[in-house]
Design a protein around this motif. Structure first.
Motif, PDB file in Angstrom:
ATOM      1  N   ARG A  33       0.833  -1.215   0.000  1.00  0.00           N
ATOM      2  CA  ARG A  33       0.000   0.000   0.000  1.00  0.00           C
ATOM      3  C   ARG A  33       0.862   1.256   0.000  1.00  0.00           C
ATOM      4  O   ARG A  33       0.573   2.219  -0.715  1.00  0.00           O
ATOM      5  CB  ARG A  33      -0.937   0.004   1.209  1.00  0.00           C
ATOM      6  N   VAL A  34       1.917   1.251   0.790  1.00  0.00           N
ATOM      7  CA  VAL A  34       2.816   2.412   0.829  1.00  0.00           C
ATOM      8  C   VAL A  34       3.483   2.604  -0.520  1.00  0.00           C
ATOM      9  O   VAL A  34       3.552   3.723  -1.043  1.00  0.00           O
ATOM     10  CB  VAL A  34       3.869   2.248   1.944  1.00  0.00           C
ATOM     11  N   LEU A  35       3.971   1.520  -1.111  1.00  0.00           N
ATOM     12  CA  LEU A  35       4.642   1.618  -2.401  1.00  0.00           C
ATOM     13  C   LEU A  35       3.680   2.046  -3.503  1.00  0.00           C
ATOM     14  O   LEU A  35       4.069   2.756  -4.429  1.00  0.00           O
ATOM     15  CB  LEU A  35       5.304   0.281  -2.759  1.00  0.00           C
ATOM     16  N   ASP A  36       2.417   1.626  -3.407  1.00  0.00           N
ATOM     17  CA  ASP A  36       1.423   2.036  -4.403  1.00  0.00           C
ATOM     18  C   ASP A  36       1.195   3.541  -4.396  1.00  0.00           C
ATOM     19  O   ASP A  36       0.843   4.132  -5.419  1.00  0.00           O
ATOM     20  CB  ASP A  36       0.086   1.329  -4.164  1.00  0.00           C
ATOM     21  N   ASN A  37       1.388   4.173  -3.240  1.00  0.00           N
ATOM     22  CA  ASN A  37       1.156   5.606  -3.127  1.00  0.00           C
ATOM     23  C   ASN A  37       2.352   6.441  -3.595  1.00  0.00           C
ATOM     24  O   ASN A  37       2.241   7.659  -3.695  1.00  0.00           O
ATOM     25  CB  ASN A  37       0.805   5.978  -1.688  1.00  0.00           C
ATOM     26  N   LEU A  38       3.476   5.801  -3.885  1.00  0.00           N
ATOM     27  CA  LEU A  38       4.645   6.533  -4.351  1.00  0.00           C
ATOM     28  C   LEU A  38       4.569   6.718  -5.866  1.00  0.00           C
ATOM     29  O   LEU A  38       4.026   5.886  -6.587  1.00  0.00           O
ATOM     30  CB  LEU A  38       5.929   5.768  -4.011  1.00  0.00           C
ATOM     31  N   SER A  39       5.146   7.809  -6.319  1.00  0.00           N
ATOM     32  CA  SER A  39       5.199   8.044  -7.761  1.00  0.00           C
ATOM     33  C   SER A  39       6.328   7.199  -8.360  1.00  0.00           C
ATOM     34  O   SER A  39       7.162   6.646  -7.647  1.00  0.00           O
ATOM     35  CB  SER A  39       5.460   9.524  -8.042  1.00  0.00           C
ATOM     36  N   ASP A  40       6.350   7.137  -9.690  1.00  0.00           N
ATOM     37  CA  ASP A  40       7.399   6.366 -10.364  1.00  0.00           C
ATOM     38  C   ASP A  40       8.780   6.945 -10.075  1.00  0.00           C
ATOM     39  O   ASP A  40       9.754   6.207  -9.949  1.00  0.00           O
ATOM     40  CB  ASP A  40       7.139   6.316 -11.870  1.00  0.00           C
ATOM     41  N   LYS A  49      11.247  -0.754  -9.313  1.00  0.00           N
ATOM     42  CA  LYS A  49      10.237  -0.419 -10.316  1.00  0.00           C
ATOM     43  C   LYS A  49       8.898  -0.920  -9.824  1.00  0.00           C
ATOM     44  O   LYS A  49       8.822  -1.788  -8.962  1.00  0.00           O
ATOM     45  CB  LYS A  49      10.570  -1.086 -11.651  1.00  0.00           C
ATOM     46  N   ARG A  50       7.837  -0.380 -10.380  1.00  0.00           N
ATOM     47  CA  ARG A  50       6.498  -0.781  -9.969  1.00  0.00           C
ATOM     48  C   ARG A  50       6.286  -2.274 -10.204  1.00  0.00           C
ATOM     49  O   ARG A  50       5.616  -2.951  -9.443  1.00  0.00           O
ATOM     50  CB  ARG A  50       5.460   0.056 -10.704  1.00  0.00           C
ATOM     51  N   SER A  51       6.873  -2.809 -11.248  1.00  0.00           N
ATOM     52  CA  SER A  51       6.707  -4.233 -11.553  1.00  0.00           C
ATOM     53  C   SER A  51       7.488  -5.143 -10.593  1.00  0.00           C
ATOM     54  O   SER A  51       7.249  -6.344 -10.564  1.00  0.00           O
ATOM     55  CB  SER A  51       7.146  -4.507 -12.992  1.00  0.00           C
ATOM     56  N   ASP A  52       8.406  -4.583  -9.817  1.00  0.00           N
ATOM     57  CA  ASP A  52       9.196  -5.400  -8.894  1.00  0.00           C
ATOM     58  C   ASP A  52       8.388  -5.907  -7.701  1.00  0.00           C
ATOM     59  O   ASP A  52       8.684  -6.950  -7.146  1.00  0.00           O
ATOM     60  CB  ASP A  52      10.391  -4.611  -8.352  1.00  0.00           C
ATOM     61  N   TYR A  53       7.390  -5.179  -7.280  1.00  0.00           N
ATOM     62  CA  TYR A  53       6.664  -5.573  -6.081  1.00  0.00           C
ATOM     63  C   TYR A  53       5.212  -5.977  -6.346  1.00  0.00           C
ATOM     64  O   TYR A  53       4.506  -6.390  -5.438  1.00  0.00           O
ATOM     65  CB  TYR A  53       6.701  -4.460  -5.021  1.00  0.00           C
TER      66      TYR A  53
END
Length: 54
Positions: A33-40, A49-53
């Protein structure tokens, strides 16, 4: 034969394993959830990268 000799050594071990798995799952969900709220760009600063998690 005493009562203690027939008693299971760790009767709640199944519950302990379940609880540890549940806590791990909740911790990983919170991290996602925290990582989803971060920008690229913020993710790039962290080094993932977004695809890493996902």
């Amino acid at each position: 034969m005493e009562f203690d000799e027939n008693r299971a050594k760790k009767p709640f071990i199944g519950f302990v394993f379940f609880w540890q798995a549940f806590k791990t799952w909740r911790r990983q969900a919170a991290s996602r959830r925290v990582l989803d709220n971060l920008s690229d760009e913020q993710l790039k600063d962290v080094g993932i990268k977004r695809s890493d998690y996902c």
